[in-house]
Design an enzyme around this catalytic site. Structure first.
Site, PDB file in Angstrom:
ATOM      1  N   LYS A 107     -31.529 -28.572 -18.895  1.00 19.67           N
ATOM      2  CA  LYS A 107     -30.313 -29.379 -18.918  1.00 19.67           C
ATOM      3  C   LYS A 107     -30.699 -30.791 -18.475  1.00 19.67           C
ATOM      4  CE  LYS A 107     -25.658 -29.180 -16.753  1.00 19.67           C
ATOM      5  NZ  LYS A 107     -24.843 -28.397 -15.800  1.00 19.67           N
ATOM      6  N   SER A 165     -20.528 -26.987 -17.849  1.00 23.39           N
ATOM      7  CA  SER A 165     -21.179 -28.170 -18.375  1.00 23.39           C
ATOM      8  C   SER A 165     -22.551 -27.918 -18.994  1.00 23.39           C
ATOM      9  CB  SER A 165     -21.340 -29.186 -17.250  1.00 23.39           C
ATOM     10  OG  SER A 165     -22.179 -28.676 -16.221  1.00 23.39           O
ATOM     11  N   SER A 211     -20.677 -23.780 -14.195  1.00 23.46           N
ATOM     12  CA  SER A 211     -21.259 -24.481 -15.344  1.00 23.46           C
ATOM     13  C   SER A 211     -22.431 -23.784 -16.005  1.00 23.46           C
ATOM     14  CB  SER A 211     -21.683 -25.891 -14.933  1.00 23.46           C
ATOM     15  OG  SER A 211     -20.562 -26.730 -14.899  1.00 23.46           O
TER      16      SER A 211
END
Ligand SMILES: [Mg+2]
Ligand SMILES: [Zn+2]
Lengths: 500, 97, 489
Positions: free
Chosen positions: C80, C155, C179
């Site tokens: 990420k 996210s 997330s």
């Protein structure tokens, strides 16, 4: 939403005779002399090329995390203990949020309602009295970077732009906040000197005000005697020397008094001390009140110092300057002036003590040599005692040479100068210069015999009871020995020889 | 609790966010709405409950006072939007800290 | 066999070890897969093919020399874009960090690098991880491989979609309020939220420091556990890192659930939960029972306050963590006559709407006069939630409930209603507040064929027990590795 004011305490203000009373509280920031910064491994040092002592942590780069320097905490606890504070069973770091270009994260990791130390006091000599100044809190935080203001006069107000250097950012900083117990500029000065000596004795900071390692802000208010409420509090910043503390406060107190006398109103504000002009002027007023939004620093965990560790730290504290002053008076019989001068700095006091110990005799003799002669040389050279090239033991040896009559007091001053310049031992210098006094009765006896033989008239006068004439003969002996004869011994020999 | 325009202006200034008029209006409504939801806990009687700021049960975490190498100056200022003689350059500062 | 694309990390490790595949072949296969899926999914913010191939070549050389850095040497990974990577641009999904190249590696990245994992690139996310749909990315949206009209969750939506679509066997995400788990559930893959402090936060761009925690996403429990094992364990750079070596997460994976008491969180199947989710999750409960677990109904009364507390604490910490983006030291700068104007414009231009909203909310919650009512209260609710968990774990070993109240929702569906979006995290947030561990494992599909996740929650450092339950469940369901688990992309 007002500015967050951390500590307010009731003050006992001594009323001045002329109808006004002054109340001063100090906030002192001390940079700790740890090897590395508060939250990262960057070296702590003064000056240097800009932005050469930074890393992701002290630049506030995304993703970086602080880790507390254990020695900085220990230093803080020692300061708090030396100031007689209670060590909190639980302490937290908080974030103090405000935007400023010299703060890499736009928050300062500081302490808020759970500082390491609370509720101490420092006793400060003020003339013949001792004033007890309460210590509200002792907390640990990180220093900011440094801004260089370009254009105009170099002050913020008229600069065109600024340049940021983060070498200093993250240096461990201890904040010491006093109660508003100080009642005159002189006391404020005395407090700062005393604190400086104490910090120096603890070995926790360089305490160099000119390099910013000890910074003082003062809260000053003046009110008419008899009024219960404190006057309007004005914060004075930029006090960069002990002298500045006195000058700035004297100016500020006078300013506030005349304002009150003229029937004016004071406003709560922050003022800047102008070193050159000796005056204070308002800082550019804040657009709006600060709201620091303190909250517990989530990147760090709480501190709960173990009792045993605190006790061990307390037991290992060095003698405080106050205790040392008492001991110098009691054990060494030093006078007030010598004590004041010799204990203003722990390094000086340590040096003196070593010399006095090596000397073994009356410490006042050693004290005299330091305060009268050595300090003069240091002043001329703008040097400090611990920087001298000879040892305290060398000074003791010098005083002993005088005591033993090997060299005269006057000669000793010359020897001291050379010791100061070269670091050589005193007996070596005296020998090289042929300065050693002739104290050998046999050797001097021959010269005395010669002088008596060469001056029969004068000798006769002395024999006849005119003892004052002996001085001439002593002078002749000194002349023939190029001043190296021990005058007392010569005197004795002549008296014996010319006894009626 | 309604977050009115004055509060939005104050908070935007504290947070250094130069919001547009339209954003300010929207913020006022949205923050009010979100805080109404939060009001469920604001109303709770939690006297005597200790706050939790860390879920961890760690204490006294420190590192040794050891120096490690720093970034070279060029790396330290590599990301600077503006720099001059090894320093970060910023527009004039109009307030003392 | 379709080459390396749908192989698990464990299968790839075995193939690399036996020499039937090289790391270079694996990387090339996955790069080609990414080329094929990127136009429709948009999972990456930054791809690093040259670096990956270099690292693969180095890995192959190590293997050839009999010096593999770890069992997984040569198996690629993706991060990420909230993990800082030395020499590779890191944006945290924000325009305000555009162009910034970090001078250091996150601990997660460094440990994966040391284990020999080539990095394929940086995946998309909601800006600064603030969001539950990856629509708040400052750059582009990421689409759900099961239905490209829908969000992948967030996210960590880029990582979850990439793993689900066969672009990489495993990837790193981060959690603050769900997330990792929520996008993993919405994309039909496994996601772990480890105990706070198990994985170092050093080099993870901070959102809310007291809640943030890195977590692995993979197509099977074994891979997720193995990736976690690589990065877990104490790190002196993070003061909130749990001391000592990480617990063994792998050796007990096959031990089953017949000795376990599992608590069903009663309140999580009521109103607001999509029927298809309820059905799949209830089937999941029965499956656990069938496998030998004792199911006990438990109540966690403070659960319902989680979202309120979370949406005060997380924005408050974020408002402070994001103060550093001011145009002085790195990233974007807008012009201004003075430093306040420069900073305020930089932040107004650089941050997206959701980030500004949370900064405003957090600043408000911390400001004088409101601290006690909001932030202070929320910290106390956190205590209540932790106590509820403690009480529950006195009676049971694990808790189960849905990961998300709904399956993947449509792109744009919730962007106009922040509160509705926040409620996506209702079942995940309490775990972040209390700091314990949880995993989401696929448990079927809803009426539209969209994946549903079953959440298994453990006490702090209860990962090993939690993962063996997830593993037993996964094996019995037969989803992982099956053609049913591959989205119809
Ligand atoms: Mg301070
Ligand atoms: Zn540093």
């Amino acid at each position: 939403m007002g500015r967050v004011v951390r500590v307010e305490a009731a003050a006992v203000t001594v009323a001045a005779a002329d109808g006004f009373a002054t109340t001063v509280g100090l906030e002192i920031h001390v940079e700790l002399s740890t090897r590395s910064k508060m939250f990262c491994g960057c070296e702590v040092a003064f000056g240097g090329e800009p932005n050469t002592r930074t890393c992701p942590v002290c630049l506030g780069l995304p993703g970086s995390l602080p880790v507390v320097n254990g020695r900085a905490v220990e230093h803080t606890l020692r300061i708090a203990l030396a100031l007689g504070c209670d060590i909190a069973a639980r302490s937290l770091f908080h974030r103090k949020n405000y935007f400023y270009p010299d703060i890499p994260k736009n928050y300062q990791i500081s302490q808020y309602d759970l500082p390491f130390g609370v509720g101490g006091a420092l006793e400060v000599p003020d003339g013949d009295e001792v004033v007890r100044v309460g210590i509200a809190r002792v907390h640990l935080e990180e220093d900011t970077g440094k801004s260089l203001h370009v254009g105009g006069t170099g002050r913020i107000a008229d600069s065109e732009y600024s340049l940021e250097d983060f070498n200093r950012a993250g240096t461990p900083l201890v904040e010491i906040v006093t109660e508003p117990d100080i009642t005159s500029p002189g006391q404020a000065r005395a407090f700062v000197s005393e604190l400086r000596a104490l910090l120096e004795s603890l070995g926790v900071s360089d305490v160099r005000m000119e390099e910013g390692s000890l910074r003082v802000d003062a809260n000053v208010s003046v009110r008419r005697t008899g009024e219960a409420e404190h006057g309007t509090k004005v914060e004075v910043k930029n006090l960069n020397s002990i002298r500045s503390v006195g000058r700035a406060l004297e100016h500020e107190v006078a300013r506030q008094r005349s304002a009150l006398e003229a029937g004016g109103q004071l406003i709560q504000e922050t003022r800047h001390f102008d070193e050159k002009a000796g005056t204070t002027s308002p800082l550019r007023s804040k657009e709006y009140a600060f709201d620091y939004r303190y909250f517990p620093e989530p990147d760090l965990v709480p501190f709960e110092p173990a009792r045993a560790d605190v006790d061990r730290l307390r037991a290992s504290l060095p003698e405080s300057p106050a205790r040392r002053r008492e001991r110098f008076a009691r054990e060494l019989g030093l006078g007030a002036h010598d004590i004041a001068v010799l204990t203003a700095s722990a390094r000086v006091a340590d040096w003196f003590e070593r010399a006095a110990r090596a000397y073994g005799g009356d410490a006042k003799r050693v004290a005299n040599w330091i305060t009268a002669d050595l300090f003069g040389l240091l002043n001329e050279a703008a040097a400090e005692l611990h920087e001298t090239r000879f040892s305290p033991e060398d000074l003791a040896a010098l005083v002993k040479l005088v005591d033993g009559g090997t060299i005269s007091g006057k000669q000793a001053k010359a020897v001291l100068q050379e010791m100061f310049a070269t670091g050589k031992a005193p007996d070596a210098i005296a020998a090289e210069r042929g300065l050693q006094q002739i104290s050998d009765a046999h050797e001097l006896g021959a010269v005395v015999d010669q002088v008596v033989a060469d001056n029969p008239d004068v000798a006769a006068k002395v024999r006849g009871g005119q003892t004052s004439a002996i001085g001439f003969l002593v002078g002749q002996v000194m002349k023939r020995t190029r001043g190296r004869a021990n005058p007392a011994l010569v005197n004795g020999l002549l008296r014996d020889k010319l006894a009626p | 609790m309604a977050v009115d325009r004055a509060a939005v202006d104050h908070v935007a200034r504290l947070a250094r966010l130069d919001l547009t008029e339209e954003e300010r209006g929207r913020m006022s409504a949205e923050l009010t709405h979100i805080l109404e939801h939060a009001a469920r806990i604001v109303a709770l009687d939690l006297d005597g409950v200790e706050p939790t700021s860390h879920s961890l049960d760690l204490r006294n975490v420190t590192r040794p006072d050891e120096v490690i190498p720093c970034l070279p100056q060029e790396d330290a200022i590599a990301g600077a939007p503006a720099a001059e003689s090894g320093r970060f350059r910023v527009p004039r500062i109009i307030e003392e800290p | 066999m379709s080459g390396p694309v749908w192989m698990s990390a464990s299968e790839l490790a075995a193939a690399l070890s036996s020499g039937s595949l090289t790391s270079a072949e694996v990387v090339e296969g996955l790069l080609a897969r990414a080329d094929a899926i990127e136009p429709s999914l948009g999972t990456y913010l930054c791809r690093t093919p040259e670096r990956a191939l270099e690292q693969a070549a180095a890995s192959d050389a190590r293997r050839a020399a009999g010096e593999a850095a770890s069992r997984f040497d040569g198996v690629p990974v993706a991060y990420k874009d909230i993990f800082v990577t030395r020499g590779v641009a890191t944006t945290a999904g924000s325009r305000i960090l555009e162009g910034w190249v970090p001078p250091y590696d996150a601990t997660v990245v460094a440990r994966c690098g040391a284990a020999g994992l080539p990095g394929l690139g940086k995946t998309n996310l909601d800006e600064f991880a603030m969001g539950s749909s990856t629509e708040n990315s400052g750059f582009h949206v990421t689409r759900n491989p099961w239905d490209t009209g829908r969000v992948p969750g967030g996210s960590s939506g880029g990582s979850a979609a990439l793993v689900a679509a066969g672009g990489v066997p495993w990837a790193w995400g981060t959690e603050t309020g769900g997330s990792v788990r929520q996008p993993a559930a919405l994309c039909g893959v496994v996601g772990i939220k480890p105990t706070y402090g198990l994985v170092s936060r050093s080099g993870m761009v901070a959102f809310a420091s007291s809640l943030d925690q890195a977590g692995p996403i993979a197509r099977c429990v074994g891979d997720a556990a193995a990736l976690l094992q690589i990065a877990a364990g104490h790190d002196a750079r993070d003061s909130t890192s749990i001391p000592g070596p990480a617990p063994d997460l792998l050796s007990g994976l096959d031990d089953g659930v017949d000795d376990l008491r599992v608590g069903v969180v009663a309140s999580t199947l009521g109103e607001g939960v999509q029927p298809g989710v309820r059905t799949a999750v209830e089937d999941g409960f029965r499956r656990l029972e069938k496998l030998g677990a004792d199911l006990i109904e438990v109540s966690l009364p403070s659960f319902e306050y989680g979202i309120s507390a979370y949406y005060l604490i997380a924005p408050a910490e974020a408002s402070s963590n994001l103060a550093r983006y001011d145009g002085v030291r790195y990233g974007r700068r807008a012009e201004g006559d003075d430093v306040i104007e420069m900073m305020s414009r930089t932040r107004a231009e650089g941050f997206g709407t959701e980030v500004k909203r949370r900064i405003m909310l957090g600043t408000y919650a911390l400001s004088a006069g409101y601290y006690e009512a909001y932030y202070g209260k929320a910290q106390k609710v956190r205590t209540l939630i932790a106590r509820d968990f403690e009480r529950a774990f006195d009676a049971v070993d694990l808790l189960v409930c849905p990961t998300s109240p709904t399956t993947a929702f449509g792109i744009g569906e919730r962007t106009e209603d922040p509160l509705a979006m926040y409620l996506s995290d209702i079942f995940t947030v309490p775990v972040n507040l209390a700091g314990n561990a949880a995993v989401t494992v696929p448990c079927g599909v809803d009426e539209k064929g969209l994946p549903v996740g079953l959440q298994i929650i453990a006490p702090a450092l209860g990962e090993a027990t939690m993962l063996r339950a997830a593993h037993a469940f996964e094996r019995d369901l037969g989803w992982a590795g099956s053609s049913a688990s591959r989205p119809p992309l």
